[in-house]
Enzyme design. Structure first.
Site, short mmCIF file in Angstrom:
data_model
loop_
_atom_site.label_atom_id
_atom_site.label_comp_id
_atom_site.label_asym_id
_atom_site.label_seq_id
_atom_site.Cartn_x
_atom_site.Cartn_y
_atom_site.Cartn_z
N GLU A 155 4.91 21.08 -39.50
CA GLU A 155 4.18 19.82 -39.40
C GLU A 155 4.24 19.01 -40.68
OE1 GLU A 155 2.96 22.73 -38.31
OE2 GLU A 155 2.81 22.40 -36.15
N HIS B 123 -7.36 24.45 -31.07
CA HIS B 123 -6.49 23.56 -30.30
C HIS B 123 -7.29 22.52 -29.52
CE1 HIS B 123 -4.04 27.16 -30.95
NE2 HIS B 123 -2.95 26.48 -30.66
#
Lengths: 346, 396
Positions: free
Chosen positions: A79, A148
């Site tokens: 990321e 998440h």
């Protein structure tokens, strides 16, 4: 109802065609990506599993077939690299869009987001711009557990230099994304996983939604509900139930958190004298805390017939168990209950 | 200005990985294997059978859990089909005092360390975050789920072992080491690379165990690395070995050697196990979208269980062993199914219990608010948020 509602008080600038078609929130994002990429060759997308796989939530779908693998680029699980390379591409004149598979993993990329993308224009005295779009799905309700499911919009809104958008409808998912791609600043677009399959009328062609303009989704005289993300549709459903009980609610969707259309919010609060602020994110120091302060500092203060009320997620990590997950964030019945109390007791 | 997406041929290295057992189930005698074969030859039949047995039980568990997920009884399943040899061999190489840090696919490693499989099922049934106490589960630590994060935790733990003087004493029954699992996808994450930097810098007593299953969801390993991944470790100054990850004997022998070195104070070691994820990344994934049948067939012919079974039969393992194992596997699966289906949702109070380690005024306030709020609904109008059962069912 249509995306902009019969009672819309805010003029929506429509560029290009005004024809609409029904598509889901995810399809509308794909439509925006396709439209932007066909229009401007500087636009490209990078992210994990966005190519052949079509995106973890199916958002990119067949985009790689439409546009080609050069501009719909699968990356490794990096990321920080995804955002950092996007920053590099942006300062050299490209129009990168980067997808972070779950907004929770912006945590892996935060240096590039907060210390680089947001600061470069300022620290270089305006010599360079970072026209980067960061797309990231947030929110709970899909059984994805604590790492998440977070609603992190306040993190980004707290960093000067970033713009923060939260589309709540299919049309805004497209229109705001197109505006974000046009914008010369780094823009974080927080999508919602639960909304991806929600259909709506979406303007065809190159149809943008302006950044910094709230949408009044519904009008009613008794109270004003300000809601973001998935709580917009929940608030609209709650408003229908409230109407059956004789309570008429206005529902305002700020759409862009930063910049914030304070003017519309204040005006709509003045018109009813009661305000319920609804967000999925944890309550403490959340976006609605800012909205509450904006109202308190405005001329709306003297028009308030009740204290400003917030309905927000509990200050806990999102639990995995669906029964607990549901209880951790505002649901339709919670909005009905809070609105009813606000109107009946004040 | 087209951007090139074509990849030049990958540098695969010319050396063969360490392989002790051929795909046909024969012991391999080679320059690479000679160092490790005596370890295998010294093992009793029961231990070799246990390697096979644990792989068979894991595969049966995989099937049962996959079915339960499709039947709506699990929120998610993370299959390990194809990776059993890498996991079982390395798990048996660890000593009781060692600490094991999994990624999230190492169910059989947990089982071998003493974790009740239903604790893993409780996570994937979506009712528990997996908060077991590693001190009660054979030092098998928790599934941290975020890619690569455990590599740093393992390195931090190993630094602690070093600072405690709990390795390198020369007593192999007391010296401790850390075994950390991760996949090829995680090698692109900063965490794993920074873990290797720290491990090399502090000469930690740990073994990095990479299961290269060739796919990071839809991204093939060729896209992730242009060099064999085990050579990355060499760049950090960590001695490194590539093994046939579908060979349980190589996994056992090489991991034992690496852990012995780590325990002795010789610093970290790295193992790349070449294996293959035969199934989906998770039950949410559809691998037919991105990979070819030929590849599946290639790896299917290198199945870890088939070759170990051939090896055992070649050594004269009795038919009764295989028959008894088939019965055991069915009973094992039935027990998992029964106990999984009995797992009840956690009580509402669980929302607040572990937000902080101790009482927190904000959490207490919100707990009280929720209790008052829900009491206000009465029985008839209670929101559909699930009634709290009397028992806390998530702990299994």
């Amino acid at each position: 109802m249509s995306d902009h509602g019969a009672a819309t008080g805010t003029e929506v600038r429509v560029t290009g065609a005004t024809e609409t078609t029904v598509m889901t929130y995810a399809e509308a994002i794909r439509d925006a990506l396709t439209t932007a990429m066909r229009r401007d060759e500087r636009v490209f997308l990078m992210g994990e599993d966005v190519g052949r796989y079509g995106g973890a939530f199916g958002v990119t779908g067949d985009l790689v077939d439409r546009i080609g693998p050069d501009r719909v680029r699968d990356t490794t699980i990096s990321e920080l690299g995804i955002v950092g390379a996007g920053v590099g591409a942006a300062v050299t004149g490209m129009r990168p869009i980067v997808e972070i598979q779950f907004s929770d993993f912006t945590a892996q990329a935060m240096d590039q987001i907060a210390n680089q993308a947001a600061k470069i224009h300022f620290m270089l005295g305006g010599a360079m711009q970072v026209p980067l779009v960061i797309r990231a799905p947030g929110g709970s309700g899909t059984g994805a557990a604590a790492q998440h499911s977070q609603s992190l919009e306040a993190w980004f809104a707290h960093v000067p230099g970033l713009k923060v958008l939260m589309p709540a409808t299919a049309d805004d998912a497209k229109g705001l994304l197109l505006s974000a791609i046009e914008d010369p600043n780094p823009v974080v677009v927080i999508e919602h996983k639960l909304l991806y399959k929600t259909p709506g009328q979406v303007r065809t062609g190159y149809a943008t939604t302006p950044i910094g303009v709230a949408s009044v989704r519904r009008r009613g005289a008794d109270l004003t509900i300000v809601a973001t993300g998935v709580e917009v549709s929940r608030s609209l459903e709650a408003a229908e139930r409230l109407a059956a009980d004789g309570i008429q609610a206005t529902v305002v969707d700020p759409r862009t958190l930063k910049p914030l259309d304070s003017e519309t919010i204040v005006r709509e609060v003045i018109s009813t004298g009661r305000v319920l602020l609804v967000q999925e994110a944890v309550k403490t120091l959340g976006f609605m805390s800012e909205v509450a302060a904006v109202i308190a500092e405005s001329e709306a203060f003297v028009h308030l017939r009740a204290p400003v009320a917030r309905l927000a997620g509990l200050d806990i990590p999102i639990p995995y168990a669906p029964q607990l997950e549901r209880a951790a964030v505002p649901q339709v019945e919670d909005i009905v209950a809070a609105a009813t109390r606000l109107v009946r007791e004040w | 200005m087209p951007l090139s997406t074509a990849l030049p041929p990958a540098e695969t290295g010319t050396a063969e990985p360490v392989r002790l057992l051929s795909p046909e189930g024969q012991l391999v005698h080679s320059a690479l294997s000679e160092e490790y074969l005596p370890v295998i030859e010294a093992l009793p039949d029961e231990r070799l059978e246990d390697f096979h047995r644990q792989m068979v039980l894991m595969r049966r568990w995989d099937i049962e859990a996959g079915n339960l997920q499709r039947q709506g009884q699990l929120a998610l399943w993370i299959p390990s089909h194809g990776q059993e040899a890498a996991q079982v061999g390395s798990a048996f190489a660890a000593k009781p005092q060692d600490h094991v840090f999994p990624a999230y696919r190492e169910h059989v490693v947990g089982k071998i360390r003493g974790l009740d499989p239903v604790r893993i099922m409780a996570i994937l049934r979506g009712i528990d975050h997996g908060g077991w106490d590693p001190r009660e589960t054979g030092n098998f630590h928790i599934y941290v789920l975020v890619i690569g994060a455990q590599s740093l935790h393992a390195t931090g733990y190993a630094m602690g072992i070093g600072l405690d003087g709990a390795s390198g004493t020369g007593d192999p029954d007391r010296d401790e080491a850390v075994l950390v699992y991760f996949g090829d996808g995680a090698t692109s994450q900063g965490d794993v690379n920074e873990a290797m930097i720290f491990a090399a810098s502090y000469q930690t007593p740990q073994v990095f165990f990479l299961q290269n299953n060739h796919w990071a969801i839809s991204v093939p390993v060729e896209r992730q690395s242009r060099t064999p991944l085990y050579l990355r470790a060499a760049g950090f100054g960590i001695p490194t070995t590539q093994i046939d990850g579908n060979d349980v004997l190589a996994s056992y022998a090489v991991t034992q050697s690496a852990l012995d070195a780590a325990r002795s104070g010789a610093g970290p070691r790295f193992i790349e196990a070449l294996t293959y994820r035969m199934g989906a990344h998770t039950s949410s994934d559809d691998p037919t979208k991105y990979r070819e049948n030929e590849e599946l067939a290639y790896w299917g012919a290198r199945d870890p269980i088939t070759r170990m079974e051939a090896f055992l039969r070649g050594r004269g393992a009795s038919e009764s062993y295989f028959r008894a194992l088939a019965v055991e596997a069915e009973e094992f699966a039935a027990d998992i199914r029964t106990r999984t289906l009995a797992l009840q949702p956690p009580p509402r109070e669980r929302l607040f219990r572990h937000a902080y380690t101790d009482a927190h005024p904000l959490v207490d306030e919100q707990r009280a608010w929720l209790e008052r709020y829900e009491a206000g609904y009465g029985d008839a109008a209670a929101p559909d948020t699930g009634a709290a059962p009397a028992e806390d069912g998530a702990g299994a």
